[in-house]
Design an enzyme around this catalytic site. Structure first.
Site, PDB file in Angstrom:
ATOM      1  N   ASP A 258      36.553  35.299  36.092  1.00  0.00           N
ATOM      2  CA  ASP A 258      37.338  36.538  35.989  1.00  0.00           C
ATOM      3  C   ASP A 258      38.495  36.399  34.990  1.00  0.00           C
ATOM      4  O   ASP A 258      38.616  37.226  34.075  1.00  0.00           O
ATOM      5  CB  ASP A 258      37.871  36.969  37.372  1.00  0.00           C
ATOM      6  CG  ASP A 258      36.766  37.463  38.291  1.00  0.00           C
ATOM      7  OD1 ASP A 258      35.585  37.335  37.932  1.00  0.00           O
ATOM      8  OD2 ASP A 258      37.092  37.971  39.376  1.00  0.00           O
TER       9      ASP A 258
ATOM     10  N   GLY B  16      35.647  43.994  43.260  1.00  0.00           N
ATOM     11  CA  GLY B  16      34.707  43.181  42.487  1.00  0.00           C
ATOM     12  C   GLY B  16      34.852  43.347  40.985  1.00  0.00           C
ATOM     13  O   GLY B  16      34.029  42.851  40.216  1.00  0.00           O
ATOM     14  N   LEU B  17      35.899  44.051  40.541  1.00  0.00           N
ATOM     15  CA  LEU B  17      36.063  44.305  39.107  1.00  0.00           C
ATOM     16  C   LEU B  17      37.124  43.402  38.475  1.00  0.00           C
ATOM     17  O   LEU B  17      37.534  43.616  37.330  1.00  0.00           O
ATOM     18  CB  LEU B  17      36.387  45.781  38.864  1.00  0.00           C
ATOM     19  CG  LEU B  17      35.328  46.781  39.349  1.00  0.00           C
ATOM     20  CD1 LEU B  17      35.764  48.210  39.081  1.00  0.00           C
ATOM     21  CD2 LEU B  17      33.968  46.524  38.699  1.00  0.00           C
ATOM     22  N   GLY B  18      37.575  42.415  39.218  1.00  0.00           N
ATOM     23  CA  GLY B  18      38.483  41.420  38.638  1.00  0.00           C
ATOM     24  C   GLY B  18      39.907  41.909  38.471  1.00  0.00           C
ATOM     25  O   GLY B  18      40.615  41.477  37.549  1.00  0.00           O
TER      26      GLY B  18
ATOM     27  N   PRO C 146      40.353  49.423  40.263  1.00  0.00           N
ATOM     28  CA  PRO C 146      40.328  49.439  41.732  1.00  0.00           C
ATOM     29  C   PRO C 146      40.538  48.028  42.295  1.00  0.00           C
ATOM     30  O   PRO C 146      40.030  47.059  41.740  1.00  0.00           O
ATOM     31  CB  PRO C 146      38.921  49.949  42.071  1.00  0.00           C
ATOM     32  CG  PRO C 146      38.403  50.564  40.825  1.00  0.00           C
ATOM     33  CD  PRO C 146      39.123  49.955  39.670  1.00  0.00           C
TER      34      PRO C 146
ATOM     35  N   SER D  69      42.676  41.339  40.222  1.00  0.00           N
ATOM     36  CA  SER D  69      43.763  40.350  40.352  1.00  0.00           C
ATOM     37  C   SER D  69      43.799  39.424  39.136  1.00  0.00           C
ATOM     38  O   SER D  69      44.879  39.054  38.666  1.00  0.00           O
ATOM     39  CB  SER D  69      43.654  39.558  41.654  1.00  0.00           C
ATOM     40  OG  SER D  69      42.479  38.814  41.664  1.00  0.00           O
ATOM     41  N   ALA D  70      42.627  39.087  38.588  1.00  0.00           N
ATOM     42  CA  ALA D  70      42.611  38.230  37.389  1.00  0.00           C
ATOM     43  C   ALA D  70      43.206  38.971  36.194  1.00  0.00           C
ATOM     44  O   ALA D  70      43.970  38.394  35.409  1.00  0.00           O
ATOM     45  CB  ALA D  70      41.190  37.785  37.068  1.00  0.00           C
ATOM     46  N   ALA D  71      42.881  40.265  36.061  1.00  0.00           N
ATOM     47  CA  ALA D  71      43.415  41.037  34.930  1.00  0.00           C
ATOM     48  C   ALA D  71      44.941  41.111  35.019  1.00  0.00           C
ATOM     49  O   ALA D  71      45.640  40.975  34.004  1.00  0.00           O
ATOM     50  CB  ALA D  71      42.805  42.443  34.915  1.00  0.00           C
TER      51      ALA D  71
HETATM   52  C1  MEV Z   1      33.747  36.541  40.703  1.00  0.00           C
HETATM   53  O1  MEV Z   1      34.134  37.853  40.367  1.00  0.00           O
HETATM   54  C2  MEV Z   1      32.973  36.496  41.953  1.00  0.00           C
HETATM   55  C3  MEV Z   1      32.552  35.138  42.461  1.00  0.00           C
HETATM   56  O2  MEV Z   1      31.553  34.581  41.593  1.00  0.00           O
HETATM   57  C4  MEV Z   1      33.699  34.177  42.649  1.00  0.00           C
HETATM   58  C5  MEV Z   1      34.125  33.397  41.426  1.00  0.00           C
HETATM   59  O3  MEV Z   1      33.367  33.265  40.483  1.00  0.00           O
HETATM   60  O4  MEV Z   1      35.262  32.864  41.467  1.00  0.00           O
HETATM   61  C6  MEV Z   1      31.887  35.406  43.810  1.00  0.00           C
END
Ligand code: MEV
Length: 330
Positions: A162, A115-117, A111, A119-121
């Site tokens: 992330d 908050g599940l990362g 999703p 964009s980083a994945a």
């Molecule tokens: C990471 O998923 C969420 C935050 O800690 C930002 C970060 O670490 O870059 C809020």
């Protein structure tokens, strides 16, 4: 060069330490089974980078001057695709293939803005797919650095947690100034993820905390000190498989995040539903302001907690162990 390369990288949940990790405190983070898949192919037209996302129903082309031209969907997708473009340009320049045109297709079950990362994945899988297409054999550390550099362009002061967990997988202790330490956890860590469905921008939540830190430095520093102590005890509880302590620490971590103003009504609703249904602990995960919560069940009450979160309005899935980091699919 290969005709095509496909790589994938996992989503994550933060067990302890989101936000505090931006300020060089430790975070404990776990890769979960939802993955982002990225396919890279060369194009006949040189220097054009086309990026497509199935889930977003959007695609667009970056011209040789870096201008974004939408193909499907509007200009609003440019910021979502920009990190992929930055990674592509960087890898093309490292390989000496600056003039090559590429097509990058994202296909993800993570999703977005939850908050599940996600964009980083996508960034990590992109770095892996593109470098493997060019037969570059980058190390995991190099893939992590490329993804982290790209995230820096689009997020406010990212900690790097992330892209770290998406790259290396497993359960990690991450500290900005020190990097990763892999945690050997034998116990299965059953986690129920509840999505509020409320999208939010990580950068806005990070800015909110930095504003609070500026106005109340001594108070916010001591909240972060407490967060650090919770993360350290969390590592011990994970290693010894002490689920009761793990749950209590998650509850305390969540209370600290509430004090920093990053929870909201929907998050609280899902968390109290989970706790009332018998969760050992529950907290928001990631930046907050919406996105997901995580709950730690006992084996006997997974179904009850899942139903309680769903009845409170959350979308739910259950994950039970840490998953593999970035990998080449073909
Ligand atoms: C990471 O998923 C969420 C935050 O800690 C930002 C970060 O670490 O870059 C809020």
């Amino acid at each position: 060069m290969k005709p095509l390369s496909r790589a994938s990288a996992p989503a994550k949940i933060i067990l302890f330490g989101e936000h505090f990790v931006v300020y060089d405190r430790p975070a404990v983070v776990m890769a979960i089974e939802r993955r982002a898949y990225v396919t890279a192919k060369p194009r006949a037209d040189n220097r054009i980078i086309v990026v497509k996302s199935r889930e977003m129903g959007a695609s667009g082309a970056f011209t040789p001057s870096g201008e974004y031209q939408p193909i499907e969907g509007g200009l609003e997708f440019e910021p979502k695709f920009k990190p992929i473009y930055i990674i592509t340009k960087r890898i093309l320049s490292l390989s000496g293939e600056e003039t090559l045109g590429l097509e990058i297709e994202v296909d993800s079950s993570i999703p977005i803005a939850a908050g599940l990362g996600s964009s980083a994945a996508v960034a990590v899988a992109s770095a892996s797919a593109i470098s493997s297409l060019l037969e570059m054999r980058l190390s995991r550390d190099e893939i992590f650095r490329l993804a982290f550099e790209a995230e820096r362009f689009v997020h406010v002061n990212p900690s790097g947690v992330d892209p770290a967990v998406s790259t290396y997988g497993g359960i990690l202790l991450y500290r900005r100034g020190e990097g990763i330490r892999r945690l050997d956890v034998e116990a299965e860590i059953p986690i129920i993820v509840g999505d509020t469905g409320v999208k939010r921008v990580t950068g806005e939540m990070v800015s909110r905390v930095s504003d609070l830190l500026m106005r109340y430095p001594t108070v916010v520093e001591s909240i972060m000190d407490a967060g650090e102590n919770i993360a350290k005890l969390g590592v011990e509880a994970l290693k010894s498989g002490d689920m009761r302590t793990l749950g209590e620490l998650m509850n305390m971590n969540h209370a600290l995040l509430c004090a920093l103003g990053v929870s909201n009504d929907m998050i609280e609703r899902l968390i109290s539903a989970a706790r009332r249904a018998g969760a050992l602990g529950a907290k928001l995960t990631g930046a907050g302001g919406g996105g997901c919560i995580i709950a730690l069940p006992e084996k006997s009450n997974v179904q009850g907690i899942t139903e309680a979160i769903r009845n409170a309005g959350g979308e739910v899935f259950v994950t039970a162990k840490a998953f593999e980091g970035v990998r080449i699919e073909e």
